[in-house]
Design a protein around this motif. Structure first.
Motif, PDB file in Angstrom:
ATOM      1  N   LYS A  12       0.822  -1.217   0.000  1.00 31.41           N
ATOM      2  CA  LYS A  12       0.000   0.000   0.000  1.00 31.41           C
ATOM      3  C   LYS A  12       0.855   1.266   0.000  1.00 31.41           C
ATOM      4  O   LYS A  12       0.656   2.151  -0.838  1.00 31.41           O
ATOM      5  CB  LYS A  12      -0.932   0.029   1.224  1.00 31.41           C
ATOM      6  N   SER A  13       1.794   1.365   0.913  1.00 26.81           N
ATOM      7  CA  SER A  13       2.604   2.584   1.027  1.00 26.81           C
ATOM      8  C   SER A  13       3.510   2.761  -0.187  1.00 26.81           C
ATOM      9  O   SER A  13       3.669   3.876  -0.691  1.00 26.81           O
ATOM     10  CB  SER A  13       3.443   2.554   2.306  1.00 26.81           C
ATOM     11  N   THR A  14       4.089   1.673  -0.668  1.00 23.50           N
ATOM     12  CA  THR A  14       4.967   1.759  -1.845  1.00 23.50           C
ATOM     13  C   THR A  14       4.186   2.254  -3.055  1.00 23.50           C
ATOM     14  O   THR A  14       4.622   3.176  -3.762  1.00 23.50           O
ATOM     15  CB  THR A  14       5.588   0.378  -2.136  1.00 23.50           C
ATOM     16  N   ILE A  15       3.020   1.672  -3.295  1.00 30.49           N
ATOM     17  CA  ILE A  15       2.201   2.098  -4.436  1.00 30.49           C
ATOM     18  C   ILE A  15       1.707   3.524  -4.229  1.00 30.49           C
ATOM     19  O   ILE A  15       1.697   4.330  -5.170  1.00 30.49           O
ATOM     20  CB  ILE A  15       1.044   1.117  -4.665  1.00 30.49           C
ATOM     21  N   SER A  16       1.336   3.868  -3.008  1.00 30.25           N
ATOM     22  CA  SER A  16       0.889   5.222  -2.703  1.00 30.25           C
ATOM     23  C   SER A  16       1.970   6.246  -3.046  1.00 30.25           C
ATOM     24  O   SER A  16       1.690   7.276  -3.670  1.00 30.25           O
ATOM     25  CB  SER A  16       0.514   5.310  -1.218  1.00 30.25           C
ATOM     26  N   ASN A  17       3.196   5.970  -2.652  1.00 28.45           N
ATOM     27  CA  ASN A  17       4.309   6.890  -2.942  1.00 28.45           C
ATOM     28  C   ASN A  17       4.550   7.025  -4.441  1.00 28.45           C
ATOM     29  O   ASN A  17       4.718   8.134  -4.961  1.00 28.45           O
ATOM     30  CB  ASN A  17       5.583   6.420  -2.242  1.00 28.45           C
ATOM     31  N   LEU A  52      -2.704  10.255   2.821  1.00 26.27           N
ATOM     32  CA  LEU A  52      -3.066   9.999   4.211  1.00 26.27           C
ATOM     33  C   LEU A  52      -2.699   8.541   4.464  1.00 26.27           C
ATOM     34  O   LEU A  52      -3.263   7.640   3.842  1.00 26.27           O
ATOM     35  CB  LEU A  52      -4.554  10.213   4.460  1.00 26.27           C
ATOM     36  N   ASP A  53      -1.740   8.318   5.366  1.00 26.53           N
ATOM     37  CA  ASP A  53      -1.246   6.984   5.647  1.00 26.53           C
ATOM     38  C   ASP A  53      -1.700   6.547   7.033  1.00 26.53           C
ATOM     39  O   ASP A  53      -1.647   7.325   7.997  1.00 26.53           O
ATOM     40  CB  ASP A  53       0.283   6.988   5.572  1.00 26.53           C
ATOM     41  N   GLY A  54      -2.144   5.299   7.136  1.00 23.90           N
ATOM     42  CA  GLY A  54      -2.649   4.785   8.397  1.00 23.90           C
ATOM     43  C   GLY A  54      -1.662   4.907   9.541  1.00 23.90           C
ATOM     44  O   GLY A  54      -2.027   5.324  10.647  1.00 23.90           O
ATOM     45  N   ASP A  55      -0.401   4.561   9.307  1.00 22.37           N
ATOM     46  CA  ASP A  55       0.608   4.653  10.363  1.00 22.37           C
ATOM     47  C   ASP A  55       0.803   6.101  10.809  1.00 22.37           C
ATOM     48  O   ASP A  55       0.912   6.386  12.007  1.00 22.37           O
ATOM     49  CB  ASP A  55       1.948   4.077   9.891  1.00 22.37           C
ATOM     50  N   GLU A  56       0.840   7.008   9.853  1.00 27.49           N
ATOM     51  CA  GLU A  56       1.032   8.425  10.194  1.00 27.49           C
ATOM     52  C   GLU A  56      -0.183   8.997  10.924  1.00 27.49           C
ATOM     53  O   GLU A  56      -0.041   9.776  11.868  1.00 27.49           O
ATOM     54  CB  GLU A  56       1.339   9.236   8.935  1.00 27.49           C
ATOM     55  N   MET A  57      -1.380   8.616  10.490  1.00 31.78           N
ATOM     56  CA  MET A  57      -2.592   9.106  11.155  1.00 31.78           C
ATOM     57  C   MET A  57      -2.645   8.634  12.603  1.00 31.78           C
ATOM     58  O   MET A  57      -3.088   9.356  13.486  1.00 31.78           O
ATOM     59  CB  MET A  57      -3.843   8.627  10.411  1.00 31.78           C
ATOM     60  N   LEU A 114      -3.562  12.459  14.555  1.00 29.63           N
ATOM     61  CA  LEU A 114      -5.010  12.589  14.747  1.00 29.63           C
ATOM     62  C   LEU A 114      -5.627  11.408  15.486  1.00 29.63           C
ATOM     63  O   LEU A 114      -6.510  11.576  16.308  1.00 29.63           O
ATOM     64  CB  LEU A 114      -5.689  12.781  13.384  1.00 29.63           C
ATOM     65  N   ASN A 115      -5.140  10.212  15.210  1.00 32.39           N
ATOM     66  CA  ASN A 115      -5.727   9.005  15.792  1.00 32.39           C
ATOM     67  C   ASN A 115      -4.836   8.359  16.850  1.00 32.39           C
ATOM     68  O   ASN A 115      -4.932   7.160  17.103  1.00 32.39           O
ATOM     69  CB  ASN A 115      -6.050   8.003  14.679  1.00 32.39           C
ATOM     70  N   TYR A 116      -3.995   9.168  17.498  1.00 36.64           N
ATOM     71  CA  TYR A 116      -3.042   8.642  18.488  1.00 36.64           C
ATOM     72  C   TYR A 116      -3.728   7.929  19.646  1.00 36.64           C
ATOM     73  O   TYR A 116      -3.141   7.047  20.269  1.00 36.64           O
ATOM     74  CB  TYR A 116      -2.167   9.773  19.042  1.00 36.64           C
ATOM     75  N   ASN A 117      -4.957   8.287  19.927  1.00 41.00           N
ATOM     76  CA  ASN A 117      -5.655   7.752  21.097  1.00 41.00           C
ATOM     77  C   ASN A 117      -6.463   6.492  20.793  1.00 41.00           C
ATOM     78  O   ASN A 117      -7.183   6.011  21.664  1.00 41.00           O
ATOM     79  CB  ASN A 117      -6.577   8.819  21.683  1.00 41.00           C
ATOM     80  N   LEU A 118      -6.325   5.951  19.604  1.00 38.51           N
ATOM     81  CA  LEU A 118      -7.092   4.764  19.232  1.00 38.51           C
ATOM     82  C   LEU A 118      -6.229   3.508  19.290  1.00 38.51           C
ATOM     83  O   LEU A 118      -5.067   3.523  18.884  1.00 38.51           O
ATOM     84  CB  LEU A 118      -7.656   4.915  17.815  1.00 38.51           C
ATOM     85  N   GLY A 119      -6.815   2.438  19.758  1.00 41.07           N
ATOM     86  CA  GLY A 119      -6.142   1.145  19.785  1.00 41.07           C
ATOM     87  C   GLY A 119      -6.553   0.320  18.577  1.00 41.07           C
ATOM     88  O   GLY A 119      -6.883   0.861  17.511  1.00 41.07           O
ATOM     89  N   PHE A 120      -6.597  -1.001  18.761  1.00 42.88           N
ATOM     90  CA  PHE A 120      -6.880  -1.886  17.643  1.00 42.88           C
ATOM     91  C   PHE A 120      -8.097  -2.780  17.891  1.00 42.88           C
ATOM     92  O   PHE A 120      -8.257  -3.807  17.237  1.00 42.88           O
ATOM     93  CB  PHE A 120      -5.637  -2.713  17.298  1.00 42.88           C
ATOM     94  N   ARG A 123     -12.537   8.712  11.001  1.00 41.08           N
ATOM     95  CA  ARG A 123     -11.766   9.969  11.058  1.00 41.08           C
ATOM     96  C   ARG A 123     -10.965  10.179   9.779  1.00 41.08           C
ATOM     97  O   ARG A 123     -10.896  11.297   9.258  1.00 41.08           O
ATOM     98  CB  ARG A 123     -10.819   9.962  12.253  1.00 41.08           C
ATOM     99  N   ALA A 124     -10.364   9.115   9.276  1.00 38.70           N
ATOM    100  CA  ALA A 124      -9.586   9.228   8.040  1.00 38.70           C
ATOM    101  C   ALA A 124     -10.486   9.627   6.872  1.00 38.70           C
ATOM    102  O   ALA A 124     -10.128  10.497   6.064  1.00 38.70           O
ATOM    103  CB  ALA A 124      -8.879   7.909   7.745  1.00 38.70           C
TER     104      ALA A 124
END
Length: 181
Positions: free
Chosen positions: A21-26, A42-47, A51-57, A68-69
């Motif tokens: 995903k990230s490779t193709i996105s770039n 907008l990348d999941g790891d970066e979000m 913005l989403n630092y307080n969310l778990g899995f 949110r994304a």
């Protein structure tokens, strides 16, 4: 402000960790820029770092992460920007959340890669941690990943290079993003 010669759109790349995903996105962002289009990633790891630092899995947190994304992508795309989202988006219900928020701006791309190949590509060691039970709720191992039922495009990163997949993606959306008016 509307950007000239392009339509706002959200290209939503989904798939397992290590699928590409990230490779193709770039690569896709580079190709868009070279073709005169303005885009933003907008990348999941970066979000999850911001913005989403307080969310778990948990499933509820994963759904909120996608909500949110999608809301963020909608604001950006509404201003004529092409938004490239890279999120695992493991469940069809999560994809429905994004589709409902984004409507006609949403273009779903399944980055299809077998689990064993994703595990071979695991540069972060996440799959090993998941197999050793030191990483909980890891998609594809201890947490579900449902194959998408209605993607707009499927890219097979086990059979094609990232560059070939990027070309397939560009060819699939170029007429949708160009504003010829």
């Amino acid at each position: 402000m509307k950007l000239p010669h392009q339509k706002g759109m959200v290209i939503w790349l989904m798939g397992l960790s290590g699928a590409g995903k990230s490779t193709i996105s770039n690569l896709f962002e580079e190709q868009l820029n070279e073709s005169g289009f303005f885009s933003m990633k907008l990348d999941g790891d970066e979000m999850r770092k911001g913005l989403n630092y307080n969310l778990g899995f948990s499933m509820d947190d994963r759904a909120e992460n996608i909500r949110r994304a999608a809301e963020t992508a909608k604001i950006i795309a509404s201003n004529g920007v092409i938004v490239i989202c890279s999120f695992i988006t493991p469940l069809n219900g999560h994809r429905t959340i994004a589709k409902n928020i984004l409507g006609g701006m949403y273009f779903e791309v399944f980055i299809d890669c077998p689990l064993d190949i994703c595990e071979q590509r695991d540069v972060k060691g996440l799959y090993e941690q998941a197999h050793n039970n030191t990483l909980k709720n890891f998609t594809g191992i201890s947490s579900a990943f449902e194959r998408p039922t209605t993607p707009d495009l499927i890219l097979h990163t086990d059979n094609f290079t990232a560059e070939q997949c990027c070309d397939q993606l560009y060819n699939a959306v170029k007429n949708k993003i160009a504003d010829n008016a």
